[in-house]
Design a protein around this motif. Structure first.
Motif, mmCIF file in Angstrom:
data_model
loop_
_atom_site.group_PDB
_atom_site.id
_atom_site.type_symbol
_atom_site.label_atom_id
_atom_site.label_comp_id
_atom_site.label_asym_id
_atom_site.label_seq_id
_atom_site.Cartn_x
_atom_site.Cartn_y
_atom_site.Cartn_z
ATOM 1 N N ASN A 1 44.043 44.275 49.103
ATOM 2 C CA ASN A 1 43.395 43.032 48.695
ATOM 3 C C ASN A 1 43.335 42.962 47.171
ATOM 4 O OD1 ASN A 1 42.050 40.580 48.969
ATOM 5 N ND2 ASN A 1 40.039 41.550 49.033
ATOM 6 N N CYS A 2 44.502 42.941 46.543
ATOM 7 C CA CYS A 2 44.554 42.814 45.085
ATOM 8 C C CYS A 2 44.028 41.434 44.695
ATOM 9 C CB CYS A 2 45.978 43.005 44.591
ATOM 10 S SG CYS A 2 46.624 44.665 44.905
ATOM 11 N N HIS A 3 43.273 41.376 43.633
ATOM 12 C CA HIS A 3 42.567 40.150 43.288
ATOM 13 C C HIS A 3 43.385 39.167 42.457
ATOM 14 C CE1 HIS A 3 38.676 42.685 43.904
ATOM 15 N NE2 HIS A 3 39.256 42.327 45.040
ATOM 16 N N PHE A 4 44.670 39.481 42.263
ATOM 17 C CA PHE A 4 45.564 38.573 41.545
ATOM 18 C C PHE A 4 46.627 37.989 42.463
ATOM 19 C CE2 PHE A 4 47.613 42.692 41.478
ATOM 20 C CZ PHE A 4 48.927 42.403 41.775
ATOM 21 N N SER B 1 42.193 50.367 32.698
ATOM 22 C CA SER B 1 40.794 49.930 32.684
ATOM 23 C C SER B 1 40.540 48.735 33.591
ATOM 24 C CB SER B 1 40.362 49.590 31.249
ATOM 25 O OG SER B 1 41.038 48.436 30.779
ATOM 26 N N LEU B 2 41.599 47.971 33.909
ATOM 27 C CA LEU B 2 41.449 46.780 34.744
ATOM 28 C C LEU B 2 41.773 47.028 36.217
ATOM 29 C CD1 LEU B 2 42.896 43.996 32.415
ATOM 30 C CD2 LEU B 2 40.508 44.613 32.813
ATOM 31 N N TYR B 3 42.222 48.224 36.566
ATOM 32 C CA TYR B 3 42.556 48.497 37.965
ATOM 33 C C TYR B 3 41.395 48.218 38.921
ATOM 34 C CZ TYR B 3 47.355 50.245 38.020
ATOM 35 O OH TYR B 3 48.724 50.332 37.981
ATOM 36 N N PRO B 4 40.152 48.651 38.626
ATOM 37 C CA PRO B 4 39.065 48.383 39.571
ATOM 38 C C PRO B 4 38.855 46.898 39.841
ATOM 39 C CG PRO B 4 38.405 50.051 37.984
ATOM 40 C CD PRO B 4 39.701 49.483 37.492
ATOM 41 N N ARG B 5 39.132 46.061 38.866
ATOM 42 C CA ARG B 5 38.917 44.626 39.023
ATOM 43 C C ARG B 5 40.158 43.914 39.552
ATOM 44 N NH1 ARG B 5 38.824 39.876 35.535
ATOM 45 N NH2 ARG B 5 39.671 41.086 33.815
ATOM 46 N N VAL B 6 41.341 44.381 39.178
ATOM 47 C CA VAL B 6 42.581 43.675 39.487
ATOM 48 C C VAL B 6 43.231 44.188 40.776
ATOM 49 C CG1 VAL B 6 44.908 43.145 38.654
ATOM 50 C CG2 VAL B 6 42.981 43.148 37.062
ATOM 51 N N ARG B 7 43.366 45.486 40.901
ATOM 52 C CA ARG B 7 43.996 46.079 42.103
ATOM 53 C C ARG B 7 43.203 47.313 42.522
ATOM 54 N NH1 ARG B 7 49.414 49.129 40.445
ATOM 55 N NH2 ARG B 7 49.916 48.471 42.544
#
Length: 298
Positions: free
Chosen positions: A72-75, A174-180
């Motif tokens: 469920n990647c957020h992009f 740094s964006l992995y937790p939010r993006v993927r």
């Protein structure tokens, strides 16, 4: 998640992200063939802004293993509904389409299938072999998921002899937790490194989205990590929000800055780089491959 997986929302876009979409007989031929063959392309599923251009040029990225993802990647615009079993006839249908369209360069990607023990590697290998049998002159790039770090599964794909092994980093650590959130940065790097170990002559490739809140220094650190892993080709493109339910765009990067990023990435050591607002994983894939192949051969 593999593929050109960022969408094409038009609201709020700057002028350089607006363009006329070409149509024509080659595009219509491709569209009708895909419909008749019950094939899925990442171009359609991920709402890629280049799909009309690529279809018009007789190019497509085929997405195997269904059209639903376990992550469920957020992009990503690909759906996450209940999964179906892999279709054993899919490799032949892809090969038939490549043959009918006389493609010079075919890209084969997939959704992420963490429910399968090999992540779908066996179907990747079968599809490569089916295309080779029907049309041996076609160059084949595979854009694969991380296979959950199953290097035996990766070896099965490499042994089938694709011309390019592609796996996208997508963004900075740094964006992995939010993006993927279900991906692991180090695992993705390790996949590219292991692919190069399995076949040092196999060009490896990765892609990164910009505009999600990353810094220039963070981008450069990812480039250096990729180079250390033996990555040859880099693509950089603008993240576009597929829907209001996906991550918003933090920044639209101007074409001039993309040109600077491309020059800087080449200077750091990549053999081939494509950077621009519309660049996606498969964009201009054949020309990048041929450029890198010449350098590796030399």
């Amino acid at each position: 998640m593999a593929g050109c997986n960022h969408g094409n929302i038009t609201v709020g876009k700057p002028r350089w992200l607006r363009r006329s979409l070409p149509t024509g007989p080659e595009y219509e031929k491709m569209r009708q063939l895909l419909k008749r063959s019950h094939l899925t392309t990442v171009c359609q599923e991920a709402q890629c802004p280049n799909q009309f251009e690529c279809y018009s040029e007789g190019t497509a990225t085929f997405m195997i293993l269904g059209d639903r993802c376990t992550r469920n990647c957020h992009f990503c615009a690909v759906e996450h509904k209940p999964l179906t079993l892999p279709d054993p006839e899919e490799p032949e249908r892809v090969a038939e389409a490549v043959d009918i369209l006389k493609l010079r360069y075919a890209v084969i990607t997939s959704v992420t299938r963490d429910d399968l023990s090999d992540g779908g590697a066996s179907l990747f290998a079968e599809t490569i072999r089916a295309v080779r049998k029907r049309r041996p002159e076609t160059l084949i790039e595979v854009l694969i998921p991380d296979l959950q770090g199953n290097w035996q599964a990766l070896a099965a794909i490499v042994d089938a002899a694709p011309d390019v092994l592609n796996h996208n980093m997508e963004t900075v650590p740094s964006l992995y937790p939010r993006v993927r959130p279900e991906a692991i940065y180090e695992r993705s790097l390790a996949l590219l490194s292991e692919g190069k170990k399995l076949n040092p002559q196999l060009p490896t490739k990765s892609g990164i989205m910009v505009g999600l809140g990353e810094t220039r220094d963070e981008l450069v650190r990812v480039w250096d990590d990729l180079l250390t892993a033996g990555c040859d080709i880099l693509t950089l493109g603008q993240y576009l929000q597929p829907s209001k339910n996906h991550l918003p765009v933090e920044r639209f990067v101007e074409p001039e800055e993309f040109a600077q990023l491309q020059d800087e990435a080449l200077a750091r050591g990549f053999a081939g780089v494509a950077a621009g607002p519309f660049v996606r994983s498969s964009y201009q894939a054949e020309s990048l491959y041929r450029k890198v192949r010449r350098q590796l051969a030399g």
